[in-house]
Design a protein around this motif. Structure first.
Motif, PDB file in Angstrom:
ATOM      1  N   ASP A 115      -2.043 -14.701  25.437  1.00 34.60           N
ATOM      2  CA  ASP A 115      -2.303 -15.878  24.610  1.00 34.60           C
ATOM      3  C   ASP A 115      -1.285 -15.916  23.468  1.00 34.60           C
ATOM      4  O   ASP A 115      -1.451 -15.259  22.436  1.00 34.60           O
ATOM      5  CB  ASP A 115      -3.729 -15.852  24.058  1.00 34.60           C
ATOM      6  N   HIS A 165      -9.027 -15.269  21.188  1.00 38.94           N
ATOM      7  CA  HIS A 165      -9.582 -16.534  20.691  1.00 38.94           C
ATOM      8  C   HIS A 165     -10.875 -16.950  21.423  1.00 38.94           C
ATOM      9  O   HIS A 165     -11.019 -16.724  22.627  1.00 38.94           O
ATOM     10  CB  HIS A 165      -8.523 -17.637  20.848  1.00 38.94           C
ATOM     11  N   CYS A 195      -0.593 -18.760  21.989  1.00 38.58           N
ATOM     12  CA  CYS A 195      -0.805 -20.060  21.331  1.00 38.58           C
ATOM     13  C   CYS A 195      -0.273 -20.013  19.907  1.00 38.58           C
ATOM     14  O   CYS A 195       0.432 -20.904  19.455  1.00 38.58           O
ATOM     15  CB  CYS A 195      -2.295 -20.407  21.318  1.00 38.58           C
ATOM     16  N   LEU A 196      -0.607 -18.942  19.225  1.00 35.49           N
ATOM     17  CA  LEU A 196      -0.188 -18.821  17.832  1.00 35.49           C
ATOM     18  C   LEU A 196       1.227 -18.245  17.717  1.00 35.49           C
ATOM     19  O   LEU A 196       2.066 -18.748  16.974  1.00 35.49           O
ATOM     20  CB  LEU A 196      -1.200 -17.919  17.093  1.00 35.49           C
ATOM     21  N   GLY A 224       0.360 -13.401  18.798  1.00 36.59           N
ATOM     22  CA  GLY A 224      -0.538 -12.511  18.190  1.00 36.59           C
ATOM     23  C   GLY A 224      -1.932 -13.135  18.099  1.00 36.59           C
ATOM     24  O   GLY A 224      -2.109 -14.346  18.252  1.00 36.59           O
ATOM     25  N   ASN A 225      -2.850 -12.266  17.764  1.00 35.57           N
ATOM     26  CA  ASN A 225      -4.222 -12.773  17.709  1.00 35.57           C
ATOM     27  C   ASN A 225      -4.491 -13.527  16.404  1.00 35.57           C
ATOM     28  O   ASN A 225      -3.780 -13.355  15.414  1.00 35.57           O
ATOM     29  CB  ASN A 225      -5.242 -11.653  17.940  1.00 35.57           C
ATOM     30  N   HIS A 264       2.273 -27.365  19.177  1.00 32.09           N
ATOM     31  CA  HIS A 264       1.763 -28.011  17.953  1.00 32.09           C
ATOM     32  C   HIS A 264       1.464 -27.001  16.838  1.00 32.09           C
ATOM     33  O   HIS A 264       0.917 -27.377  15.814  1.00 32.09           O
ATOM     34  CB  HIS A 264       0.585 -28.945  18.245  1.00 32.09           C
ATOM     35  N   LYS A 265       1.830 -25.756  17.045  1.00 34.04           N
ATOM     36  CA  LYS A 265       1.748 -24.787  15.926  1.00 34.04           C
ATOM     37  C   LYS A 265       3.196 -24.489  15.498  1.00 34.04           C
ATOM     38  O   LYS A 265       3.841 -25.361  14.920  1.00 34.04           O
ATOM     39  CB  LYS A 265       0.965 -23.541  16.360  1.00 34.04           C
ATOM     40  N   GLY A 267      -3.492 -28.853  23.891  1.00 38.59           N
ATOM     41  CA  GLY A 267      -3.624 -27.867  22.813  1.00 38.59           C
ATOM     42  C   GLY A 267      -3.905 -26.496  23.389  1.00 38.59           C
ATOM     43  O   GLY A 267      -4.059 -26.323  24.606  1.00 38.59           O
ATOM     44  N   GLY A 268      -3.969 -25.516  22.498  1.00 36.02           N
ATOM     45  CA  GLY A 268      -4.136 -24.131  22.935  1.00 36.02           C
ATOM     46  C   GLY A 268      -5.394 -23.928  23.758  1.00 36.02           C
ATOM     47  O   GLY A 268      -5.383 -23.222  24.775  1.00 36.02           O
ATOM     48  N   THR A 269      -6.475 -24.563  23.324  1.00 38.46           N
ATOM     49  CA  THR A 269      -7.733 -24.373  24.052  1.00 38.46           C
ATOM     50  C   THR A 269      -7.601 -24.868  25.483  1.00 38.46           C
ATOM     51  O   THR A 269      -8.005 -24.173  26.425  1.00 38.46           O
ATOM     52  CB  THR A 269      -8.873 -25.109  23.316  1.00 38.46           C
ATOM     53  N   ASP A 283       1.769 -22.666  21.867  1.00 36.92           N
ATOM     54  CA  ASP A 283       1.450 -23.993  21.310  1.00 36.92           C
ATOM     55  C   ASP A 283       2.633 -24.650  20.604  1.00 36.92           C
ATOM     56  O   ASP A 283       3.064 -24.206  19.535  1.00 36.92           O
ATOM     57  CB  ASP A 283       0.274 -23.886  20.330  1.00 36.92           C
ATOM     58  N   ILE A 285      -5.636 -22.436  27.591  1.00 33.83           N
ATOM     59  CA  ILE A 285      -6.426 -21.250  27.952  1.00 33.83           C
ATOM     60  C   ILE A 285      -7.471 -21.607  29.012  1.00 33.83           C
ATOM     61  O   ILE A 285      -7.653 -20.888  30.003  1.00 33.83           O
ATOM     62  CB  ILE A 285      -7.070 -20.654  26.682  1.00 33.83           C
TER      63      ILE A 285
HETATM   64  C1  LIG Z   1      -4.376 -17.085  19.093  1.00 32.91           C
HETATM   65  C2  LIG Z   1      -4.913 -18.466  19.326  1.00 32.91           C
HETATM   66  N1  LIG Z   1      -5.242 -18.845  20.559  1.00 32.91           N
HETATM   67  C3  LIG Z   1      -5.733 -20.069  20.835  1.00 32.91           C
HETATM   68  C4  LIG Z   1      -5.938 -20.984  19.833  1.00 32.91           C
HETATM   69  C5  LIG Z   1      -6.525 -22.332  20.169  1.00 32.91           C
HETATM   70  O1  LIG Z   1      -5.614 -23.340  19.922  1.00 32.91           O
HETATM   71  P1  LIG Z   1      -6.071 -24.858  19.670  1.00 32.91           P
HETATM   72  O2  LIG Z   1      -6.800 -24.877  18.385  1.00 32.91           O
HETATM   73  O3  LIG Z   1      -4.771 -25.582  19.664  1.00 32.91           O
HETATM   74  O4  LIG Z   1      -6.934 -25.284  20.785  1.00 32.91           O
HETATM   75  C6  LIG Z   1      -5.605 -20.625  18.518  1.00 32.91           C
HETATM   76  C7  LIG Z   1      -5.829 -21.563  17.416  1.00 32.91           C
HETATM   77  O5  LIG Z   1      -5.694 -21.232  16.262  1.00 32.91           O
HETATM   78  C8  LIG Z   1      -5.081 -19.335  18.258  1.00 32.91           C
HETATM   79  O6  LIG Z   1      -4.770 -18.934  17.013  1.00 32.91           O
END
Ligand SMILES: Cc1ncc(COP(=O)(O)O)c(C=O)c1O
Length: 472
Positions: free
Chosen positions: A237, A163, A239-240, A210-211, A273-274, A129-131, A271, A134
């Motif tokens: 980042d 994030h 992720c989104l 984007g944030n 998964h998004k 996942g995104g976390t 991500d 990162i």
């Molecule tokens: C910009 C951004 N970075 C990182 C994350 C973390 O992703 P995850 O919840 O998949 O760990 C998110 C989650 O919403 C996000 O919006």
């Protein structure tokens, strides 16, 4: 079936099934009938799905419809039992993961890297996942800085809007995180402020594409210049935005460059998964070259249980997630993602125009798929209280108080969702005016953070919430 252990039927929003279904404070002596379990969980799942299928829930549920999800679930079931890191037993995982990484790199202009330096090639890994993506990137910068520059007190610089996963990385890996405030007029990070904080311990700077709060893309062109000037890493980042901004750009919207076209960009998270429309549980972390990726790997050659190696923080991972992520990407292809982006942007544009026309509300920044707004005249938290009564779930933002709606595919599937949203926001503004001078319910939760003292209080509440989450 009722819960024999529960006498308290008082409504607890976090435990709605208490009293409705059997609870298990311990393992049942005898296993239960499959069909009965399936029936019970189908009831729960359908009730929970009904909420976001109204199209009134911001973000969270990204995927491209029931048929797509059913297809991914079919694929998942073929490989659900497989362990991704047992590559000798399941070489399919190497095919799927290497291709997921390569396809993601191609979306994010990985080819541009070779043009700058033919020795470099974008590479990466799949994570949970995104976390995790990162976390891995920050660990890479920490370890690179230690081994190559002998930096023992590492620091990263992030916009306040980036994030919390970066703060988590700081906490887990002993990295100091310097936060740069963002705000009016454009709510983007100011590169001059970033530069002012770069010092000999800086290992990386970070921006979002984007944030999460506003969907905004930080000024990566200038951050890239800084990364090159000071020889520090630059992480985008995505992720989104990583799986939607490239299509939005192709549709002709002005999107600042944020990917490997920038010579100073060294890593990027995106991500699957998004907006990649995969099942929950995968993301991609990309690096500018293989030397960087090496710092992510973990191995123990002399483990008594046998030689051990894993590419990321996770150990075993389900091959079902890997295979279904791969299937999501190849089944949609560029055309599928473009169509999805086009239809989501039609909704987002209509919401943006509607909000812009409401005189009491102020749009935050020049975003695309997320629409954020605040107000100098009314308390937007009152608007949120009202929207809740109409079944909407906006994301509540703080510092400053604001609301956002993140458009995903469920909004596309409900006719004129933007019209309904705007109609209700207008009524919400009237409600907020009628409540002027009173404290909104939303404020009770979101009005506190800010000072060290109230943050500490919130921290304790959040820990109590997590304890409660794990209470049967
Ligand atoms: C910009 C951004 N970075 C990182 C994350 C973390 O992703 P995850 O919840 O998949 O760990 C998110 C989650 O919403 C996000 O919006």
């Amino acid at each position: 079936m009722t819960d024999e252990h529960s006498t308290d039927q008082a409504a607890d929003p976090f435990k709605p099934y208490k009293g409705r279904f059997q609870s298990y404070p311990g393992l049942p002596k005898q296993g239960r009938d499959h069909q009965e379990i399936l029936r019970e969980l189908s009831v729960i799942s359908e009730e929970e799905n009904a909420r976001w299928k109204t199209g009134r829930v911001s973000g969270t549920f990204y995927h491209a419809g029931d048929a797509h999800r059913a297809f991914l679930n079919d694929i998942f079931s073929l490989f659900s039992h497989v362990n991704v890191i047992q590559a000798d037993l399941c070489p399919s995982m190497s095919k799927f993961e290497s291709e997921i990484v390569a396809m993601t790199a191609s979306i994010l202009n990985g080819d541009a890297v070779k043009a700058v330096n033919p020795e470099e090639e974008v590479c990466g890994t799949v994570t949970s996942g995104g976390t995790e993506s990162i976390l891995m990137a920050m660990k890479v910068y920490r370890d690179r800085a230690f081994y190559e520059k002998n930096i023992t007190q590492p620091e990263i610089i992030k916009p306040k809007t980036a994030h919390p996963a970066f703060l988590k990385a700081g906490q887990y890996f002993g990295i100091k995180v310097v936060e740069i405030p963002t705000g009016q007029p454009d709510f983007l990070v100011d590169p001059a402020a970033v530069e002012a904080h770069i010092n000999d311990n800086t290992i990386a700077i970070v921006g979002s594409a984007g944030n999460y709060p506003y969907g905004l893309v930080d000024p990566f062109d200038r951050l890239s210049d800084l990364a090159l000037k000071y020889d520090v890493g630059l992480h985008a980042d995505g992720c989104l935005g990583g799986f939607i901004l490239p299509w939005i750009e192709k549709l002709g919207y002005p999107v600042p460059v944020f990917d490997f076209r920038l010579p100073g960009l060294t890593s990027m998270s995106a991500d699957t998964h998004k907006y990649g429309f995969g099942l929950k549980g995968t993301s991609v972390i990309l690096y500018r070259n293989k030397e960087l990726r090496r710092y992510q790997y973990f191995d123990v050659p002399d483990f008594p249980g046998g030689i051990y190696a894993s590419p990321s923080a996770s150990g075993s991972r389900s091959g079902g997630l890997t295979a279904s992520t791969w299937a999501s990407m190849v089944s949609l292809g560029e055309a599928g993602y473009m169509d999805a982006a086009k239809s989501m942007m039609a909704v987002a544009d209509a919401i943006r125009a509607g909000i812009e026309a409401i005189p009491e509300l102020i749009l935050i920044g020049d975003s695309t798929f997320i629409i954020s707004f605040r107000s100098d005249e009314i308390d937007v938290f009152h608007v949120n209280d009202f929207m809740k009564t109409k079944g909407w779930r906006f994301n509540v933002l703080q510092l400053p108080p604001a609301l956002h709606f993140c458009v995903t595919m469920p909004q596309v599937q409900v006719p004129d969702i933007a019209g309904h949203l705007i109609e209700d926001v207008k009524a919400g503004v009237a409600y907020a005016k009628s409540k002027a001078g009173t404290v909104a319910e939303t404020t009770a939760l979101y009005g506190m953070a800010g000072s060290a003292e109230t943050n500490q209080m919130m921290s304790e509440l959040l820990s109590a919430y997590l304890d409660h989450f794990y209470t049967v």
